[in-house]
Structure formats: C-alpha cells, structure tokens
Design an enzyme around this catalytic site. Sequence first.
Site, PDB file in Angstrom:
ATOM      1  N   ASP A   1       0.889  -7.494  -1.972  1.00 59.85           N
ATOM      2  CA  ASP A   1       1.414  -7.106  -3.297  1.00 59.85           C
ATOM      3  C   ASP A   1       2.902  -7.415  -3.490  1.00 59.85           C
ATOM      4  OD1 ASP A   1      -1.044  -6.158  -3.963  1.00 59.85           O
ATOM      5  OD2 ASP A   1      -0.596  -4.053  -3.546  1.00 59.85           O
TER       6      ASP A   1
ATOM      7  N   ARG B   1      -6.809   3.345   6.892  1.00 57.18           N
ATOM      8  CA  ARG B   1      -6.043   4.380   6.189  1.00 57.18           C
ATOM      9  C   ARG B   1      -6.492   5.698   6.801  1.00 57.18           C
ATOM     10  NH1 ARG B   1      -3.891   1.181   1.782  1.00 57.18           N
ATOM     11  NH2 ARG B   1      -5.336  -0.482   1.312  1.00 57.18           N
TER      12      ARG B   1
ATOM     13  N   ARG C   1      -2.284  -3.370  -7.979  1.00 57.76           N
ATOM     14  CA  ARG C   1      -2.539  -2.127  -8.718  1.00 57.76           C
ATOM     15  C   ARG C   1      -1.268  -1.612  -9.375  1.00 57.76           C
ATOM     16  NH1 ARG C   1      -4.915   1.457  -4.396  1.00 57.76           N
ATOM     17  NH2 ARG C   1      -4.341  -0.336  -3.158  1.00 57.76           N
TER      18      ARG C   1
ATOM     19  N   ASP D   1       5.473  -5.509  -3.023  1.00 57.85           N
ATOM     20  CA  ASP D   1       6.053  -4.427  -3.833  1.00 57.85           C
ATOM     21  C   ASP D   1       6.960  -3.512  -3.014  1.00 57.85           C
ATOM     22  OD1 ASP D   1       4.113  -3.323  -2.257  1.00 57.85           O
ATOM     23  OD2 ASP D   1       3.108  -2.196  -3.842  1.00 57.85           O
TER      24      ASP D   1
HETATM   25  P1  ATP Z   1      -0.723  -1.320   0.979  1.00 59.73           P
HETATM   26  O1  ATP Z   1       0.505  -1.504   0.134  1.00 59.73           O
HETATM   27  O2  ATP Z   1      -1.295  -2.585   1.448  1.00 59.73           O
HETATM   28  O3  ATP Z   1      -1.729  -0.408   0.340  1.00 59.73           O
HETATM   29  P2  ATP Z   1       0.334   0.871   2.516  1.00 59.73           P
HETATM   30  O4  ATP Z   1       1.001   0.924   3.835  1.00 59.73           O
HETATM   31  O5  ATP Z   1       1.169   1.269   1.330  1.00 59.73           O
HETATM   32  O6  ATP Z   1      -0.234  -0.598   2.338  1.00 59.73           O
HETATM   33  P3  ATP Z   1      -1.256   3.286   2.332  1.00 59.73           P
HETATM   34  O7  ATP Z   1      -2.721   3.449   2.252  1.00 59.73           O
HETATM   35  O8  ATP Z   1      -0.427   3.821   1.220  1.00 59.73           O
HETATM   36  O9  ATP Z   1      -1.001   1.725   2.569  1.00 59.73           O
HETATM   37  O10 ATP Z   1      -0.741   3.980   3.689  1.00 59.73           O
HETATM   38  C1  ATP Z   1      -1.340   3.699   4.946  1.00 59.73           C
HETATM   39  C2  ATP Z   1      -1.441   4.985   5.751  1.00 59.73           C
HETATM   40  O11 ATP Z   1      -0.119   5.506   5.983  1.00 59.73           O
HETATM   41  C3  ATP Z   1      -2.199   6.131   5.083  1.00 59.73           C
HETATM   42  O12 ATP Z   1      -3.592   6.029   5.243  1.00 59.73           O
HETATM   43  C4  ATP Z   1      -1.628   7.336   5.805  1.00 59.73           C
HETATM   44  O13 ATP Z   1      -2.261   7.526   7.045  1.00 59.73           O
HETATM   45  C5  ATP Z   1      -0.181   6.944   6.050  1.00 59.73           C
HETATM   46  N1  ATP Z   1       0.686   7.530   5.006  1.00 59.73           N
HETATM   47  C6  ATP Z   1       0.805   7.126   3.722  1.00 59.73           C
HETATM   48  N2  ATP Z   1       1.660   7.917   3.038  1.00 59.73           N
HETATM   49  C7  ATP Z   1       2.079   8.870   3.901  1.00 59.73           C
HETATM   50  C8  ATP Z   1       2.964   9.999   3.801  1.00 59.73           C
HETATM   51  N3  ATP Z   1       3.602  10.292   2.661  1.00 59.73           N
HETATM   52  N4  ATP Z   1       3.168  10.733   4.915  1.00 59.73           N
HETATM   53  C9  ATP Z   1       2.539  10.445   6.066  1.00 59.73           C
HETATM   54  N5  ATP Z   1       1.703   9.393   6.224  1.00 59.73           N
HETATM   55  C10 ATP Z   1       1.465   8.611   5.169  1.00 59.73           C
END
Ligand code: ATP
Length: 329
Positions: free
Chosen positions: A128, A73, A172, A130
Amino acid sequence: MSRRIGVLTSGGDAPGMNAAIRTVVRTALSFKMEPFGIYRGYHGLINDEIEKLVSSSVSGIIQRGGTVLKSARSQEFMTKQGLEMAVNNLKKHKIDSVVIIGGDGSFRGALSLMKHGIKIIGIPATIDNDIPCTDFSIGFDTAVNTVMDAVNKIRDTASSHERIYVVEVMGRHSGNIALYSGLAVGADSILIPEVPFELDQVCEKIRLAYEAGKNHNIVVVAEGISLPSDDIRNVSFGVGKYIEEHTGYETRIVILGHIQRGGSPTVNDRLLASRLAYHAVSLIHQGKSGKMVGEVDKLIKSWDLQYALAQEHTINMEYYRLASILSSL
Ligand code: ATP
C-alpha cells in the site's frame, strides 16, 4: 550489544520481504550475531515458532515473492496475556532484539514489545505504500508493476471492443497503488480515497473523449474510495454501474485482487529491501531501538518509531495533478 536477533514478517505479505529477511540474517552473521527466524509474525511469537537461522537458510529466496517466514495477524498478541507469552518466548531463547518487517499495525505491535525491554527496529513493507517517513515501502514497486502489466492487457481488449473498463486496485486507506499505476498506464480517471471526486465529472470526461473519437476508457479505482450509496459491496461495481447508466456506454469491471500481492520482486524492491534491512541490523548492532528505517530522497535514514507513527500518510499531489492534466483533452 545484542547477540541474538529475531526477525519476523507481519501483516499483509509484500514482494521483497524475502530479500529483507535474507539481508537481516546475513548482516547479523557478519556482525557475529545469531539470527533467529520467528514464523507467522506475532502469532508464531506467542506459539514459540522460533528457529535459529544460518546463511544457507536464506539461500535462493531473494527472487521469491511472499515471505518464507510466513505472515499472520494476531488478535491475541494485542492482549496482555498474549504479549506476555510473546516476551517470555523471546526471553527463553535469549533473543533481546527483533527486526519487524511489516506495516504500521506491525510497528505498533513492536512498540509494545519494546515496553517489555526488547530492542526493536521496524522495516516498512506493505504494497500500500502508506507508511510515513519513507518514500517507498517494500513491495509497492512490484505491486504497481503488476497492475501496470495487467492494465496494459486490459487496454488491448478495451480498445478492440470500444469499452470502458473500471479497474479496481488494492488500497483500503491509501490511493498510492491507484495513483502510481494510473499515471503509468495513462488512465483516463483515477479515483482515490484521499481526493474527493464527482462521478458526474468522470462521466463527462468519458462523453467528451468519445465525442473526440477515443474508443476506450480506463478508470482506475482504489478499493478504499467511498461512494454516496453504501449498499454497493464493491466500489468498482458501483462506479461501473453509474458510468453505464449515465453515459450509455458498455462498461466492464476488473478487480485485480491478490495478484497484486504476489510475484517476484522488482529490482527496486530487492534493492530497497536489502538496503533497509542492512541499516536495521546495523542500528541494533549499535545498541539502538524503537526506530524505523526508511528511504527519503534515495537516502536510507531512521526515525523514532513513535514519531513516525504519529505522522499522517500523504499522497503525491504533484502526481495526481499530472495525471489529471495528461488525461484531459
Ligand atoms: P498491512 O499494512 O499490510 O495491513 P500491518 O502491519 O499494518 O500490515 P496489521 O494487521 O494492522 O498489519 O498488524 C499486524 C499485526 O500487528 C496485528 O495482527 C497485531 O498482532 C499487531 N498489532 C497491530 N496493531 C497493534 C497495536 N496497536 N498494538 C499491538 N499490536 C498490534
């Protein structure tokens, strides 16, 4: 047409990500494109952790959980400066398209790359499940199978010792893991964030079940539920304490935790990952961008990513109702 295509995995890892990476690389090669692996998601993109991949780079990974490209992340990527560094690294390597394998957060990150002229396609991968516009995301099937195996074992001991078990699973913001696994293991109660519940009803169900001669009880709880008292760190402890205090029956808590993220992907996850990733690279090959691929009613389709991200995540209420019917006496 894009010639150089990057691939990265981002957010929480999910079993089947490797199968998707393998397909991106080999499909790109079949289209005479040059695939590049970007390590550690957006963090690695900022730090120029980019490497050219060949067919053998992805040999022997289809059966492995996790992601060979690593995941991370990155707060820095969400800053103007971080984003610029990421875009500059892509330009330096002449990579003009990127396949993003991850969850909705990763897809939002992808949209910010697109604003800088990079073609992007998202592949949904999160245990998840989701993400809107797809029935399933990569990793979910493996995760629910892991939960099912674990609860089968818990049931043996629950039955021998005539105990109640509260099993906390991941999710979550989404009750999908709890719902699908709960239905598959025959849980007596399933508590998820999307559906309001009363702990008194859970207790009443337990009392009735014990009176009817049942000697154990399994309550599956999604980690994201909220309880009236917020001084409890783990919701499952809160649920367990309440049940014990209000029924008098011995209650044990099991938090399955990160085992749900690991393991060799199931057939369903490998097939889903391969089909989605093939479609993703085909879209880039056709010059498309700003889309996510998904499976709906067993068909692989694509949606405008902005539209997909604006949709609400829903759960299968039919499954919820079925689980309730099957667990009532
Ligand atoms: P999971 O559902 O498994 O948590 P995810 O892809 O939703 O996966 P996040 O931690 O929400 O996981 O996002 C991964 C990375 O994407 C973040 O650490 C960030 O670098 C980038 N990111 C998330 N949201 C944004 C945003 N609104 N704008 C730009 N980059 C983003």
